[in-house]
Design a protein around this motif. Structure first.
Motif, PDB file in Angstrom:
ATOM      1  N   GLY A   1       0.797  -1.225   0.000  1.00  0.00           N
ATOM      2  CA  GLY A   1       0.000   0.000   0.000  1.00  0.00           C
ATOM      3  C   GLY A   1       0.829   1.274   0.000  1.00  0.00           C
ATOM      4  N   LEU A   2       1.797   1.377   0.941  1.00  0.00           N
ATOM      5  CA  LEU A   2       2.559   2.622   1.049  1.00  0.00           C
ATOM      6  C   LEU A   2       3.513   2.803  -0.128  1.00  0.00           C
ATOM      7  N   THR A   3       4.009   1.696  -0.662  1.00  0.00           N
ATOM      8  CA  THR A   3       4.852   1.790  -1.860  1.00  0.00           C
ATOM      9  C   THR A   3       4.045   2.389  -2.999  1.00  0.00           C
ATOM     10  N   TYR A   4       2.855   1.893  -3.105  1.00  0.00           N
ATOM     11  CA  TYR A   4       1.928   2.368  -4.129  1.00  0.00           C
ATOM     12  C   TYR A   4       1.632   3.856  -3.922  1.00  0.00           C
ATOM     13  N   VAL A   5       1.347   4.217  -2.660  1.00  0.00           N
ATOM     14  CA  VAL A   5       1.046   5.614  -2.336  1.00  0.00           C
ATOM     15  C   VAL A   5       2.239   6.504  -2.691  1.00  0.00           C
ATOM     16  N   GLN A   6       3.429   6.038  -2.305  1.00  0.00           N
ATOM     17  CA  GLN A   6       4.622   6.845  -2.579  1.00  0.00           C
ATOM     18  C   GLN A   6       4.827   7.023  -4.091  1.00  0.00           C
ATOM     19  N   THR A   7       4.637   5.927  -4.830  1.00  0.00           N
ATOM     20  CA  THR A   7       4.773   6.011  -6.288  1.00  0.00           C
ATOM     21  C   THR A   7       3.804   7.042  -6.856  1.00  0.00           C
ATOM     22  N   LEU A   8       2.573   7.005  -6.378  1.00  0.00           N
ATOM     23  CA  LEU A   8       1.555   7.930  -6.884  1.00  0.00           C
ATOM     24  C   LEU A   8       1.888   9.371  -6.529  1.00  0.00           C
TER      25      LEU A   8
ATOM     26  N   ARG B   1       4.640  10.613  -8.605  1.00  0.00           N
ATOM     27  CA  ARG B   1       4.206  10.879  -9.981  1.00  0.00           C
ATOM     28  C   ARG B   1       3.498  12.218 -10.064  1.00  0.00           C
ATOM     29  N   LEU B   2       2.828  12.591  -8.983  1.00  0.00           N
ATOM     30  CA  LEU B   2       2.136  13.888  -8.971  1.00  0.00           C
ATOM     31  C   LEU B   2       3.105  15.021  -8.661  1.00  0.00           C
ATOM     32  N   GLY B   3       4.392  14.681  -8.510  1.00  0.00           N
ATOM     33  CA  GLY B   3       5.403  15.704  -8.264  1.00  0.00           C
ATOM     34  C   GLY B   3       5.511  16.082  -6.802  1.00  0.00           C
ATOM     35  N   GLY B   4       4.978  15.271  -5.919  1.00  0.00           N
ATOM     36  CA  GLY B   4       5.014  15.586  -4.492  1.00  0.00           C
ATOM     37  C   GLY B   4       5.895  14.640  -3.712  1.00  0.00           C
ATOM     38  N   ASP B   5       5.687  14.633  -2.387  1.00  0.00           N
ATOM     39  CA  ASP B   5       6.497  13.781  -1.529  1.00  0.00           C
ATOM     40  C   ASP B   5       5.641  13.362  -0.338  1.00  0.00           C
ATOM     41  N   ILE B   6       6.028  12.236   0.260  1.00  0.00           N
ATOM     42  CA  ILE B   6       5.290  11.780   1.439  1.00  0.00           C
ATOM     43  C   ILE B   6       6.279  11.456   2.541  1.00  0.00           C
ATOM     44  N   THR B   7       5.963  11.919   3.755  1.00  0.00           N
ATOM     45  CA  THR B   7       6.823  11.626   4.904  1.00  0.00           C
ATOM     46  C   THR B   7       5.936  11.148   6.047  1.00  0.00           C
TER      47      THR B   7
ATOM     48  N   VAL C   1       1.475  14.417   3.178  1.00  0.00           N
ATOM     49  CA  VAL C   1       1.568  14.400   1.717  1.00  0.00           C
ATOM     50  C   VAL C   1       1.719  15.844   1.250  1.00  0.00           C
ATOM     51  N   THR C   2       2.836  16.131   0.609  1.00  0.00           N
ATOM     52  CA  THR C   2       3.079  17.475   0.095  1.00  0.00           C
ATOM     53  C   THR C   2       2.967  17.428  -1.424  1.00  0.00           C
ATOM     54  N   LEU C   3       2.079  18.247  -1.961  1.00  0.00           N
ATOM     55  CA  LEU C   3       1.888  18.259  -3.415  1.00  0.00           C
ATOM     56  C   LEU C   3       2.132  19.668  -3.949  1.00  0.00           C
ATOM     57  N   PRO C   4       2.697  19.793  -5.141  1.00  0.00           N
ATOM     58  CA  PRO C   4       2.870  21.140  -5.696  1.00  0.00           C
ATOM     59  C   PRO C   4       1.506  21.747  -6.009  1.00  0.00           C
ATOM     60  N   CYS C   5       1.410  23.086  -5.884  1.00  0.00           N
ATOM     61  CA  CYS C   5       0.135  23.768  -6.111  1.00  0.00           C
ATOM     62  C   CYS C   5      -0.427  23.414  -7.475  1.00  0.00           C
ATOM     63  N   LYS C   6       0.486  23.494  -8.481  1.00  0.00           N
ATOM     64  CA  LYS C   6       0.063  23.133  -9.823  1.00  0.00           C
ATOM     65  C   LYS C   6       0.876  21.916 -10.172  1.00  0.00           C
TER      66      LYS C   6
END
Lengths: 499, 146
Positions: free
Chosen positions: A455-462, A465-471, A484-489
């Protein structure tokens, strides 16, 4: 190297400028001095002419006085006596004027002496002339005859003429000397100015050459920089292409491997199934044979059957597990290949529906899910749904039995990114596992909950791919917070890390 | 029930899969002869016989099960040869493979395959699919080779 030399030329530039200024100042000074000198020279010339004129006037006046006196002596006429007196006065005035004109003379010693001599001679002459004239007035022509014979003949006029001539010569000499000296100085200065001008030209030439050279170097350095930039871009592009290709190859490899692993697995599963069928038939046959032999002890058969079942059970469990793992890898590789559709997403609604889908599990666990105000984001709907439903599912799965589960989803906007947090008060994650949990097939804590570690591997991959990061932050036994940090755009990252 | 003289030709490189396919077809009640090949070369040699035209197979009826991933050639090549052969072009061809790539599926139908089935990856669905395929075999009409 280019930098160093340009620095040194930059250093010498002010020095060269200073030298140039000094030379210019010298040339200007020389010119000013020359002008002043010329003016002084012309003044000197004027003075000399003036002096000469005064002296010749004096000479003329003396001659006139003398002739007036002679006329008086001869005629005894009163008008000649008067003319004599007037002339004598004029001589005195001319003498004073000559003296004044010569006062500024340079050679005071020689000139002064000559002037004093002249003055004395003039005074004496006038006195003599007066005396003789007075005698003639008093005693007539007879009185004159008693006078020393030479007193009339021997005039001082000659002496005066001589002194005046000397003075004029002296004056002319002085003028010549002075003009000569100033001319020589002027020539020297002219030469100095010419040399200065030449130096200036040379300096300018050197400066121009240096500037041209440094410009040339700058241009070369610029060219090198440009080339480097270009090749850098090319290098980056090449590396990016290589990386992309490598990534694509890895993905392709994973896809092929998982497909190819599946093929034998189908056989293992299939023949295990067949084996079960065979087992049934085998034991049926065994019991019928035993019945024929009147063997009434089914115990060994039962034991055999159990062993058979145990072995088959392990095989089937392992196959199922392996099948799930392969499926997970396939899912991940497929996710890596899927094209993302970026759109503006209402995260409140998305997380709400993900939580609603887990409503049954939450009810079972007696847990509450609260969703704080969440800022919207531009992203792929499916990916975001998967991310948050996986995180919520994990939060529900790893709650502690002894506490009421509370799961909170919060969000905030930062400068260029949006940050979402999924917080739970579950069993937490050991510090040593906080990085590992994102690795494929890795799990943390006791293995008392179902799952494959995907699950978390999958989440991290996603997320990547969206250009963000997860910690993750966690206190063991207190709960965990996934950020979950995602870029604004969100920009699509084609080179996410995929298994 | 398909007539007894119809031969099922199975071209499948994985012998395990071939055996499982055969077992499950049999379970559907299909009793026809099944001839298996593990590579394309031997299958072609059999189908087109010695002269390579397939003329020797006149009067026989084939139902062909074809895997696309073969060690020596692509299943699509075999499909192309079958469907361009005057003698064998009417034999039904069932492509049975793991690939679910849309381009590949389209290509096979363009080449004239009659049915395209993706092998399910878990065994239960696999067995189920093959049994249904067997049931389909038992009702399908297969023309004789001219």
């Amino acid at each position: 190297m280019a930098l160093k030399s340009s620095a040194s030329s930059a250093l010498s530039q002010p020095a060269r400028l200073a030298v140039g200024f000094v030379i210019l100042a010298m040339i200007s000074g020389t010119s000013i001095w020359l002008v002043a000198q010329t003016r002084a020279d012309s003044k000197q010339v004027i003075r000399t002419i003036e002096v000469k004129e005064k002296l010749s006037t004096l000479q003329g006046l003396i001659w006139r006085t003398e002739s007036h006196q002679r006329a008086f002596l001869l005629t005894g006429a009163e008008r000649y006596r008067e003319a004599f007196r007037t002339s004598a006065e004029a001589v005195k005035r001319a003498m004073a004027e000559s003296e004044a004109a010569m006062a500024g003379a340079i050679d005071q010693v020689v000139q002064g002496q000559l002037v004093a001599d002249l003055k004395a001679a003039v005074t004496a002459e006038l006195t003599d002339l007066e005396e003789v004239a007075a005698r003639r007035q008093g005693g007539g022509l007879e009185a004159l005859s008693s006078m020393p014979s030479d007193s009339l003949v021997q005039s001082r006029a000659e002496d005066i003429r001589n002194i005046i001539a000397q003075l004029v010569r002296q004056e002319q000499h002085l003028l010549a000397v002075q003009i000569d000296a100033s001319q020589r100085t002027g020539q020297l200065l002219l030469v100095a100015s010419l040399i200065g001008a030449l130096l200036l030209i040379a300096l300018a030439a050197v400066s121009v050459a240096l500037v041209r050279r440094s410009t040339e170097r700058l241009r070369a350095a610029h060219k090198v920089l440009e080339d480097t930039n270009e090749s850098l871009e090319a290098t980056v592009a090449t590396r990016t292409a290589e990386l992309r290709q490598a990534n694509e190859e890895i993905r392709h490899f994973a896809h092929i491997v998982s497909h190819d692993l599946r093929s034998p697995l189908v056989n293992i599963m299939g023949f295990t199934g067949e084996l079960e069928v065979v087992r049934e038939r085998f034991f049926e046959r065994l019991s019928s044979l035993r019945a024929r032999l009147d063997d009434v002890s089914p115990e060994p058969d039962k034991q055999l059957g159990e062993e058979f079942n145990e072995a088959l059970g392990f095989i089937k469990n392992s196959i199922t597990r392996m099948d799930r793992l392969i499926k997970a890898i396939l899912k991940l590789t497929r996710e890596g290949r899927r094209e993302l559709r970026m759109e503006s997403i209402d995260m409140m609604e998305l997380v709400r529906s993900a939580a609603d889908a887990l409503g049954y599990q939450a009810q079972e666990a007696g847990a509450s899910i609260t969703i704080g105000p969440l800022p919207p984001v531009v992203g792929d709907r499916l990916a975001l749904e998967q991310i948050f439903s996986n995180l919520l599912e994990n939060a529900l799965k790893y709650l502690r039995g002894d506490t009421l589960g509370r799961i909170q989803v919060t969000g905030r906007s930062a400068a260029n990114e949006v940050i979402y947090e999924v917080h739970d008060n579950g069993r937490g994650i050991d510090a040593k596992d906080r990085e590992r949990i994102f690795d494929i097939f890795r799990r943390s804590g006791p293995r008392d909950r179902p799952g494959e570690g995907i699950g978390l591997t999958y989440v991290q991959t996603l997320v990547r791919r969206l250009g963000g990061d997860i910690t993750v932050r966690s206190d063991l036994g207190q709960g965990s917070t996934f950020t979950v940090t995602l870029p604004c755009k969100a920009a699509i990252h084609p080179q996410e890390i995929s298994p | 029930m398909i007539p007894k003289h119809v031969t099922i030709i199975m071209i499948e490189d994985d012998e395990g899969h071939a055996r499982l396919i055969e077992k499950n077809i049999r379970r559907a009640g299909v009793r026809n002869e099944i001839v298996s090949f593990v590579d394309g070369t031997s299958a072609i040699a059999y189908l087109f016989a010695s002269d390579g035209s397939g003329a020797k197979r006149a009067g026989q009826a084939f139902l062909i099960l074809l895997d696309l991933n073969l060690p020596d050639m692509s299943g699509a090549d075999i499909l192309k040869r079958l469907k361009t052969s005057e003698q064998l072009k009417r034999s039904p061809v069932v492509v049975l493979t793991t690939t679910d790539d849309q381009a590949e599926i389209q290509r096979c139908y363009d080449l004239g395959c009659n049915v395209y089935i993706t092998k399910p990856v878990d065994y239960d669905s696999f067995a189920n699919s093959i049994r249904q395929l067997g049931l389909f075999f038992s009702v399908v009409q297969v023309p004789e080779n001219p």
